[in-house]
Scaffold this motif. Structure first.
Motif, PDB file in Angstrom:
ATOM      1  N   ALA A  68       0.824  -1.213   0.000  1.00  0.00           N
ATOM      2  CA  ALA A  68       0.000   0.000   0.000  1.00  0.00           C
ATOM      3  C   ALA A  68       0.860   1.264   0.000  1.00  0.00           C
ATOM      4  O   ALA A  68       0.522   2.254  -0.659  1.00  0.00           O
ATOM      5  N   GLY A  69       1.974   1.222   0.732  1.00  0.00           N
ATOM      6  CA  GLY A  69       2.850   2.395   0.776  1.00  0.00           C
ATOM      7  C   GLY A  69       3.409   2.741  -0.589  1.00  0.00           C
ATOM      8  O   GLY A  69       3.477   3.927  -0.971  1.00  0.00           O
ATOM      9  N   ASP A  70       3.774   1.721  -1.361  1.00  0.00           N
ATOM     10  CA  ASP A  70       4.306   1.946  -2.710  1.00  0.00           C
ATOM     11  C   ASP A  70       3.228   2.531  -3.626  1.00  0.00           C
ATOM     12  O   ASP A  70       3.490   3.439  -4.430  1.00  0.00           O
ATOM     13  N   VAL A  71       1.994   2.008  -3.520  1.00  0.00           N
ATOM     14  CA  VAL A  71       0.868   2.536  -4.314  1.00  0.00           C
ATOM     15  C   VAL A  71       0.623   3.999  -3.962  1.00  0.00           C
ATOM     16  O   VAL A  71       0.434   4.852  -4.842  1.00  0.00           O
ATOM     17  N   SER A  72       0.632   4.288  -2.672  1.00  0.00           N
ATOM     18  CA  SER A  72       0.395   5.657  -2.213  1.00  0.00           C
ATOM     19  C   SER A  72       1.451   6.619  -2.742  1.00  0.00           C
ATOM     20  O   SER A  72       1.129   7.712  -3.224  1.00  0.00           O
ATOM     21  N   ASN A  73       2.699   6.202  -2.686  1.00  0.00           N
ATOM     22  CA  ASN A  73       3.783   7.068  -3.171  1.00  0.00           C
ATOM     23  C   ASN A  73       3.709   7.266  -4.686  1.00  0.00           C
ATOM     24  O   ASN A  73       3.963   8.362  -5.190  1.00  0.00           O
ATOM     25  N   HIS A  74       3.371   6.208  -5.413  1.00  0.00           N
ATOM     26  CA  HIS A  74       3.334   6.270  -6.880  1.00  0.00           C
ATOM     27  C   HIS A  74       2.288   7.269  -7.366  1.00  0.00           C
ATOM     28  O   HIS A  74       2.541   8.032  -8.314  1.00  0.00           O
ATOM     29  N   PHE A  75       1.106   7.269  -6.730  1.00  0.00           N
ATOM     30  CA  PHE A  75       0.016   8.136  -7.183  1.00  0.00           C
ATOM     31  C   PHE A  75      -0.150   9.386  -6.316  1.00  0.00           C
ATOM     32  O   PHE A  75      -1.019  10.215  -6.598  1.00  0.00           O
ATOM     33  N   GLY A  76       0.645   9.504  -5.260  1.00  0.00           N
ATOM     34  CA  GLY A  76       0.521  10.651  -4.376  1.00  0.00           C
ATOM     35  C   GLY A  76      -0.803  10.679  -3.641  1.00  0.00           C
ATOM     36  O   GLY A  76      -1.480  11.709  -3.597  1.00  0.00           O
ATOM     37  N   LEU A  77      -1.180   9.566  -3.015  1.00  0.00           N
ATOM     38  CA  LEU A  77      -2.498   9.439  -2.385  1.00  0.00           C
ATOM     39  C   LEU A  77      -2.432   9.726  -0.892  1.00  0.00           C
ATOM     40  O   LEU A  77      -1.453   9.382  -0.217  1.00  0.00           O
ATOM     41  N   ASP A  78      -3.521  10.313  -0.382  1.00  0.00           N
ATOM     42  CA  ASP A  78      -3.653  10.417   1.066  1.00  0.00           C
ATOM     43  C   ASP A  78      -4.328   9.140   1.584  1.00  0.00           C
ATOM     44  O   ASP A  78      -4.664   8.242   0.803  1.00  0.00           O
ATOM     45  N   GLU A  79      -4.532   9.063   2.909  1.00  0.00           N
ATOM     46  CA  GLU A  79      -5.068   7.837   3.492  1.00  0.00           C
ATOM     47  C   GLU A  79      -6.474   7.507   2.979  1.00  0.00           C
ATOM     48  O   GLU A  79      -6.816   6.342   2.773  1.00  0.00           O
ATOM     49  N   THR A  80      -7.288   8.535   2.755  1.00  0.00           N
ATOM     50  CA  THR A  80      -8.657   8.306   2.288  1.00  0.00           C
ATOM     51  C   THR A  80      -8.668   7.679   0.896  1.00  0.00           C
ATOM     52  O   THR A  80      -9.376   6.685   0.647  1.00  0.00           O
ATOM     53  N   LYS A  81      -7.880   8.241  -0.024  1.00  0.00           N
ATOM     54  CA  LYS A  81      -7.833   7.707  -1.383  1.00  0.00           C
ATOM     55  C   LYS A  81      -7.187   6.317  -1.407  1.00  0.00           C
ATOM     56  O   LYS A  81      -7.618   5.435  -2.170  1.00  0.00           O
ATOM     57  N   LEU A  82      -6.172   6.121  -0.579  1.00  0.00           N
ATOM     58  CA  LEU A  82      -5.543   4.798  -0.520  1.00  0.00           C
ATOM     59  C   LEU A  82      -6.542   3.761  -0.018  1.00  0.00           C
ATOM     60  O   LEU A  82      -6.611   2.640  -0.533  1.00  0.00           O
ATOM     61  N   GLY A  83      -7.341   4.149   0.981  1.00  0.00           N
ATOM     62  CA  GLY A  83      -8.364   3.238   1.480  1.00  0.00           C
ATOM     63  C   GLY A  83      -9.359   2.852   0.397  1.00  0.00           C
ATOM     64  O   GLY A  83      -9.804   1.702   0.321  1.00  0.00           O
TER      65      GLY A  83
END
Length: 444
Positions: free
Chosen positions: A55-70
């Motif tokens: 999840a951390g890699d996905v978040s960094n790749h797309f620049g997501l906050d916790e809500t969007k990552l969820g």
């Protein structure tokens, strides 16, 4: 399980399919079916967890906050809710086998596109679609499996099939560890490649004789039964289920003779899944609150998955000896007691012991429930009933993590958060005790 030579089913009049299954023995054909369906369940488990551990890699790749990552992580479950409600009735209309194969192929194609998503919106959209496709195989796999197993081995075999869930968890952790440095795209694509297993399913798993008879295809049913080791005389006619023309109509689940059973079934599925998923999603976070690092938390989850396997094996033995209902209730009570110990654990050793006790009992209970839940309804609406059960579980999947997350955000204590989750397991027990026992009874 015993493997013997073919048994015989010959009669001058219509033959009751239940009687044929009572005489059926466990053969090499059943071994192939078990292997094929087991791997499907492993892949289904793996897919639902595939991106959780990167999840951390996905978040960094797309620049997501916790809500969007969820939203990214829950997108598959979101797509599976309507998917389950659509695929189940279709399986009752056109067959278990085509739904399993077509949905698995569709999922593989869409999942292969996920790593190519150019932005957040496309990523979420593709994962929702992949969940919709996967719901077909996910919904059908247990009723399909039950309709192929001999009556005497049906319960034990289906519980053992459930071991695919912790194995899928271990696969997800293993694939993540192996390909983490290559990026989340490789981890996601690996799940799509695994769908090539559908080729094995197409060759090894026949259509359900129960479904074929319900549609009046007696000769095809006889051919499948011969392949399963039963000698069926040419021209044999089977007793066809009453109201088979209403196959796939979900409203049948609300008929007077099924309404109460359906309501209780939905309550158990929702509450049981809340008790399991609400804890599992936040387990690494809860463990970090108790002093474990993230790496230690993932190791803890992996060891917990290993402890689930003997829980399944014990449940498989108990369900044959004591029945579905007593085994399920006893295992849930064991999980609740383990959960209470987990909530009040005073040091790391007590935390470990409590979680392993909980893992042993709660997943053993799932194995029994997967079997029991697939036996409540007649063939004409069995897949539809399982689709409602799956939808209830997935709705719980979507709500429980949010509710538990809100408790954590409000600084509710570790103990009170875990006890809140356990209340739902108590509700599941209370609803289950009045459901009908199905151990030793033929499928309708």
């Amino acid at each position: 399980m015993e493997t013997t030579t073919a048994s015989t089913a010959r009669a001058t009049g219509p033959v009751a399919l239940q009687d044929v299954y009572e005489r059926m023995r466990f053969t090499p054909a059943h071994v192939r079916i078990v292997i094929a369906m087991f791997v499907i369940f492993v892949i289904e488990s793996w897919e639902q967890l595939a991106l959780v551990y990167v999840a951390g890699d996905v978040s960094n790749h797309f620049g997501l906050d916790e809500t969007k990552l969820g939203l990214v992580l829950s997108a598959v479950a979101i797509g599976m809710i309507p998917g389950a409600l659509v695929w189940g009735p279709i399986a009752d209309r056109v067959g278990r086998r085509p739904v399993t194969i077509v949905s698995f192929i569709a999922y593989g194609v869409i999942a292969a596109l996920v790593p190519l998503a150019p932005n957040f919106e496309a990523l979420v959209g593709l994962r929702v679609l992949s969940g919709f496709a996967l719901a077909g195989a996910y919904t059908v796999v247990f009723p399909y499996f039950l309709e192929l197993m001999p009556s005497k081995q049906r319960g034990r075999a289906a519980v053992l099939l459930s071991i695919g869930w912790p194995i899928g968890t271990l696969v997800a952790i293993g694939v993540t560890s192996l390909f983490h440095d290559a990026g989340w795209q490789v981890v996601a694509f690996a799940a799509a490649v695994a769908c090539l297993w559908v080729i094995v399913v197409a060759f090894w798993v026949p259509e359900s004789p129960y479904f074929l008879v319900s549609r009046g295809k007696h000769e095809r049913a006889a051919k499948v039964l011969r392949g399963l080791g039963v000698a069926v005389a040419p021209g044999t006619e089977f007793v066809r289920e009453a109201q088979a023309d209403k196959a796939g109509n979900p409203l049948q689940l609300l008929r007077k003779d099924m309404r109460r059973r359906t309501l209780l079934m939905l309550i158990v599925n929702f509450a049981f899944n809340w008790g399991y998923w609400g804890l599992q999603v936040w387990l690494p976070t809860l463990l970090q609150e108790r002093g474990l690092t993230l790496a230690d938390s993932l190791g803890f989850v992996a060891i917990s998955a290993v402890f689930m396997i003997p829980g399944y094996l014990a449940a498989a033995w108990c369900t044959k000896r004591f029945g579905r209902k007593p085994t399920f209730v006893a295992f849930l009570v064991g999980a609740i007691l383990g959960g209470v110990l987990f909530a009040v654990s005073w040091d790391l050793p007590s935390l470990y012991v409590a979680n392993f006790v909980m893992s042993f009992f709660i997943l053993g209970g799932w194995g029994v429930w997967n079997t029991w839940n697939g036996e409540f309804y007649p063939t004409r609406v069995r897949a539809a009933g399982y689709s409602w059960a799956t939808a209830a579980q997935l709705i719980s999947n979507a709500i429980a993590p949010v509710a538990v997350g809100a408790l954590l955000a409000a600084s509710v204590s570790f103990t009170m958060t875990v006890l809140f989750i356990l209340v739902f397991l108590v509700i599941a027990v209370l609803a289950a005790v009045t459901l009908p026992e199905t151990e030793g009874k033929p499928l309708d």
